[in-house]
Design an enzyme around this catalytic site. Structure first.
Site, short mmCIF file in Angstrom:
data_model
loop_
_atom_site.label_atom_id
_atom_site.label_comp_id
_atom_site.label_asym_id
_atom_site.label_seq_id
_atom_site.Cartn_x
_atom_site.Cartn_y
_atom_site.Cartn_z
N TYR A 159 32.94 77.42 19.02
CA TYR A 159 31.75 78.21 19.39
C TYR A 159 31.24 78.98 18.18
CZ TYR A 159 29.21 82.27 21.15
OH TYR A 159 28.28 83.27 21.34
N1 LIG Z 1 26.37 88.23 26.54
C1 LIG Z 1 26.77 88.67 25.35
O1 LIG Z 1 27.39 89.75 25.22
C2 LIG Z 1 26.48 87.86 24.11
C3 LIG Z 1 25.60 86.78 24.15
N2 LIG Z 1 25.36 86.07 23.00
C4 LIG Z 1 24.39 84.96 23.00
O2 LIG Z 1 23.20 85.37 23.68
C5 LIG Z 1 22.67 84.27 24.45
C6 LIG Z 1 22.58 84.66 25.92
O3 LIG Z 1 23.84 85.17 26.32
P1 LIG Z 1 24.21 85.20 27.88
O4 LIG Z 1 23.01 85.43 28.70
O5 LIG Z 1 25.39 86.10 28.02
O6 LIG Z 1 24.71 83.70 28.10
P2 LIG Z 1 25.19 82.99 29.46
O7 LIG Z 1 26.37 82.13 29.11
O8 LIG Z 1 25.31 83.98 30.55
O9 LIG Z 1 23.95 82.03 29.78
C7 LIG Z 1 23.70 81.01 28.88
C8 LIG Z 1 22.57 80.18 29.43
O10 LIG Z 1 22.62 78.95 28.73
C9 LIG Z 1 22.60 77.90 29.66
N3 LIG Z 1 23.34 76.73 29.24
C10 LIG Z 1 24.64 76.65 28.91
N4 LIG Z 1 24.96 75.36 28.65
C11 LIG Z 1 23.80 74.63 28.85
C12 LIG Z 1 23.47 73.25 28.76
N5 LIG Z 1 24.39 72.33 28.45
N6 LIG Z 1 22.20 72.89 29.02
C13 LIG Z 1 21.27 73.81 29.36
N7 LIG Z 1 21.52 75.12 29.47
C14 LIG Z 1 22.78 75.52 29.22
C15 LIG Z 1 23.23 78.46 30.91
O11 LIG Z 1 22.78 77.69 32.01
P3 LIG Z 1 23.70 77.54 33.32
O12 LIG Z 1 23.94 78.90 33.82
O13 LIG Z 1 22.92 76.70 34.23
O14 LIG Z 1 24.96 76.90 32.86
C16 LIG Z 1 22.72 79.87 30.91
O15 LIG Z 1 21.45 79.95 31.53
C17 LIG Z 1 23.62 83.09 24.20
O16 LIG Z 1 23.12 82.29 23.15
C18 LIG Z 1 24.91 83.77 23.78
O17 LIG Z 1 25.71 82.91 22.97
C19 LIG Z 1 26.00 86.35 21.82
C20 LIG Z 1 26.89 87.39 21.76
C21 LIG Z 1 27.15 88.25 22.88
N1 LIG Z 2 26.77 81.55 26.05
C1 LIG Z 2 27.43 82.72 25.97
N2 LIG Z 2 27.82 83.21 24.79
C2 LIG Z 2 28.49 84.39 24.74
C3 LIG Z 2 28.78 85.10 25.88
C4 LIG Z 2 28.36 84.57 27.13
O1 LIG Z 2 28.58 85.16 28.20
N3 LIG Z 2 27.70 83.39 27.13
N4 LIG Z 2 29.45 86.31 25.84
C5 LIG Z 2 29.81 86.80 24.67
C6 LIG Z 2 30.41 88.18 24.60
O2 LIG Z 2 31.12 88.39 23.43
C7 LIG Z 2 31.31 88.45 25.78
O3 LIG Z 2 32.36 87.51 25.73
C8 LIG Z 2 31.86 89.85 25.77
O4 LIG Z 2 32.85 89.96 26.76
C9 LIG Z 2 29.68 86.06 23.41
N5 LIG Z 2 28.89 84.88 23.56
#
Ligand SMILES: NC(=O)C1=CN([C@@H]2O[C@H](COP(=O)(O)OP(=O)(O)OC[C@H]3O[C@@H](n4cnc5c(N)ncnc54)[C@H](OP(=O)(O)O)[C@@H]3O)[C@@H](O)[C@H]2O)C=CC1
Ligand SMILES: Nc1nc2c(c(=O)[nH]1)N=C([C@H](O)[C@@H](O)CO)CN2
Length: 252
Positions: A159
């Protein structure tokens, strides 16, 4: 002429919040989703142009691109929010790296190349409308990366590598698409916990940061708004990470 913002992964959490925020700000929004959550119906009611697209499928990506190109002569921005986040030992599948690279890197690469002319067209249209020479950076690409892109992550090697590759694409596409299109990364640390995060995991994550808080989607939404309004920032990474990079220097 509508010039929408394409956001990937609008079905939940940050992507869903971003889509609603930008609709409320007056933008036309296109959203891609994989799973049909109730949030998708809510976005449909708000007028979001929705495409079901699994980003591991080239066929589905190309179909979405063709539909968007056929419908919109210009695009205001593309926000690559969708991402899979799999721990290396979470699944037996040794192809975790392939999946991470496919969703988090290859899909944004394909979409950026295919829709670059729509973004450049928006900038040129804005320049004409303003009858101003040399208006630049009216269109945007924003990549949602991660703090671990620079630092690595011992539990999510694949990742973290994919997010590092995604940021490298920020640098390359910024050079390739200037001056019409700005390309920037947003590198979050702890924006939102996951529903199944244990209290122990939450305490561990909070303790990694100088600012031990769960930031919330608002931090991302307001930074996106700033980048959309800029005409002078490109090829940069905005770390939304609570000072996590300095935690080990803290003596107290
Ligand atoms: N939340 C956090 O604290 C952090 C988030 N990020 C980044 O910010 C962004 C948003 O985070 P967050 O909202 O938590 O992410 P989530 O994992 O909650 O949601 C990710 C989204 O991407 C979609 N997705 C995953 N795999 C696929 C696929 N194969 N095809 C199409 N869609 C896909 C999911 O769809 P579905 O639900 O249908 O699977 C979902 O809507 C991400 O890029 C994440 O890496 C980075 C660091 C921290
Ligand atoms: N696709 C995602 N990427 C990441 C997520 C997630 O929920 N979906 N979450 C993080 C955070 O670091 C989270 O693990 C904190 O607990 C990083 N990327």
């Amino acid at each position: 002429m509508e010039s929408p913002i394409l956001i990937t992964g609008v079905g939940k959490r940050i992507g869903f919040a971003l889509a609603k925020y930008l609709v409320e700000a007056g933008y036309k929004v296109i959203g891609s989703y994989r799973t049909e959550y109730s949030a998708v119906a809510e976005l449909d009611q708000l007028g979001v142009d929705l495409y079901q697209c699994d980003l591991v499928s080239d066929e589905q990506i190309l179909a979405m691109i063709d539909s968007i190109k056929g419908k919109y002569p210009y695009l205001r921005a593309i926000i690559h929010n969708a991402s899979d986040c799999i721990a290396d030992d979470e699944v037996e599948d040794p192809n975790t790296i392939d999946r991470m690279m496919k969703v988090n890197v290859s899909a944004p690469y394909q979409i950026n190349l295919a829709l670059a002319d729509r973004l450049k067209g928006y900038d040129q249209q804005v320049s004409c409308d303003r009858e101003s020479e040399g208006d630049v950076g009216a269109a945007d690409i924003i990549h949602l990366t991660d703090f671990v892109a620079k630092k690595g992550c011992d539990s999510h090697v694949a990742y973290a590598a994919s997010k590092a590759a995604l940021h490298n694409m920020t640098l390359s596409f910024a050079a390739r698409l200037a001056p019409q299109v700005k390309v920037n990364s947003i590198a979050p640390a702890l924006i939102m916990f996951n529903e199944d995060d244990s209290e122990t995991h939450k305490r561990k994550m909070l303790a990694k940061n100088l600012l031990p808080v769960e930031a919330s989607q608002t931090e991302i939404m307001e930074l996106v708004n700033y980048l959309l309004g800029s005409r002078y920032v490109t090829g940069r990474c905005f770390n939304v990470d609570g000072g996590r990079h300095l935690k080990s220097y803290q003596t107290g």
